[in-house]
Scaffold this motif. Sequence first.
Motif, short mmCIF file in Angstrom:
data_model
loop_
_atom_site.label_atom_id
_atom_site.label_comp_id
_atom_site.label_asym_id
_atom_site.label_seq_id
_atom_site.Cartn_x
_atom_site.Cartn_y
_atom_site.Cartn_z
N UNK A 205 0.83 -1.20 0.00
CA UNK A 205 0.00 0.00 0.00
C UNK A 205 0.87 1.26 0.00
N UNK A 206 0.46 2.21 -0.84
CA UNK A 206 1.06 3.54 -0.78
C UNK A 206 0.04 4.55 -1.31
N UNK A 207 0.40 5.81 -1.27
CA UNK A 207 -0.52 6.88 -1.65
C UNK A 207 0.04 7.69 -2.81
N UNK A 208 -0.86 8.14 -3.66
CA UNK A 208 -0.53 9.15 -4.65
C UNK A 208 -1.10 10.46 -4.11
N UNK A 209 -0.22 11.38 -3.72
CA UNK A 209 -0.65 12.61 -3.05
C UNK A 209 -0.52 13.79 -4.02
N UNK A 210 -1.56 14.62 -4.03
CA UNK A 210 -1.57 15.82 -4.89
C UNK A 210 -1.60 17.05 -3.98
N UNK A 211 -0.60 17.89 -4.14
CA UNK A 211 -0.52 19.10 -3.32
C UNK A 211 -0.10 20.27 -4.19
N UNK A 212 -0.96 21.28 -4.26
CA UNK A 212 -0.68 22.50 -5.02
C UNK A 212 -0.25 22.19 -6.45
N UNK A 213 -0.96 21.25 -7.08
CA UNK A 213 -0.70 20.92 -8.47
C UNK A 213 0.45 19.98 -8.72
#
Length: 491
Positions: A205-213
């Motif tokens: 398991x891991x995350x795809x993180x979106x921050x400020x584009x």
Amino acid sequence: MSSELSYEVIIGCEIHCQLLTKTKAFCSCENRYGGMPNSHVCPVCLGLPGALPVIGSEYVRLGIKAGFALGCTINAFSKFDRKHYFYPDLVKGYQITQYDKPICENGAVEINMAPPNEPPRMRTIRIERIHLEEDAGKSLHIEGAHSYIDYNRCGVPLIEIVSKPDMKSPEEAAQYMQTVREILKFIGVTDGNLEEGAMRCDANINLKVFENGKEYRTPISEIKNMNSFRTVRDACAYEVQRQLEEFKTDRQEYSPDFKRTMGWDEPSGKTVIQRTKNSAIDYRFMPEPDLLPLMLSQEYIDSVRETVGELPAAKRARFKKDYGLSDFDVETLTAERSLAEWFEAAAVKAKDAKKVANWVLAELLAVLNDKHIGLDQLPITPEHIAELVNALEAQTITSKQAKDVFAEMMENGKTPQEIIKEKGLTQVSDASAIEKLVDEVFAANPQAIADWKKGKTNVAGWLMGQVMKKSQGKANPNQTTELVQKKLAAL
């Protein structure tokens, strides 16, 4: 300026499933759970010098059967490899597995994410590969004392089912494991006993993180050896939040190959780090020198395909269409292949398959649960239930009498017709005979007739009961009700 943060969950599962063979993968030791520690072992599964493994034919056959059931392509050529790592329960110092040439590839499983009693909401989870391998032993740690090793599990035949990272929530991961278990149990390649470790799941398991584009990826955590659907769901849910908090406080860049191995600590409800590893190179894979590659003929592969049979989802759809059953009915009847086949053997010989389902679900399963027995231990066959339903449909017996006949069948295994004849239970459906009974009840109960005339409508049901009592339960209930109502209306 405040940051705008959102994320997507990425989960892939590796399911280890023990196969229902009589012997272990590469030797003739008994493949059986339990027993005295270190009693189901031999020089081969203990890796003693000079002992050579031999590939079990049933091991390969069940692996292929599982591959077909999970929609895979079966490779005519595959080979075994050694996966090296050092742990006390891996007595050889390596595990025999399949690395770059697995036996099955490119499958898929459909999972239903809709809540009960709602229309299906299907998701496709792709399967990258299924490979054959052997299990390791088992460590038992006594707190404050010693650690013990039981090597009975060494060499037990496994398949490892490796999914693509297609799951987008902890709930999907749990449902995927549940669906795979259902399919493999249904086709008879495993008993799927989670408590005994016959099926275990590692979730990556891991995350795809979106921050400020901008897009980021958190490092992968592999949560090991989960053996329940709830654990898969809860461990993944906790790890999502842990990784998210870690990202918010530490935006460290990790190597794409960096991976943590985690464990799930049930008492604390947390994942805990066990070790880190950088790549598969750590395992020093090499071709297994003591085993020849598997080269399978198309004729053999096709012969295994023919043994798979109808899968649970297809059987549920057919039961709904052919027999007019509800979602609840088909879910319960297809929970086990033996139950589905038992029901259908009765349904095809009965005039009303829905009534067969009702008897199986309400009466038969109650007996199995109360007596803690299996279908093969019942004193009756599907033909008994079909004959009972047909007797009801022909109005030979009443519903109450049918329950008595069922109880009698369970006691001595006699057929419904034998019991009906011996007990003189044949239902009275002759209109003149029933009318005579009604007249006698009316004449014997003038007060009830007077109450009816005063508007007490519940008298009708009481009079109906008196007629049934007088007939010893043999009068046709529908005809009796109709005649009682007719005579009361004429007063």
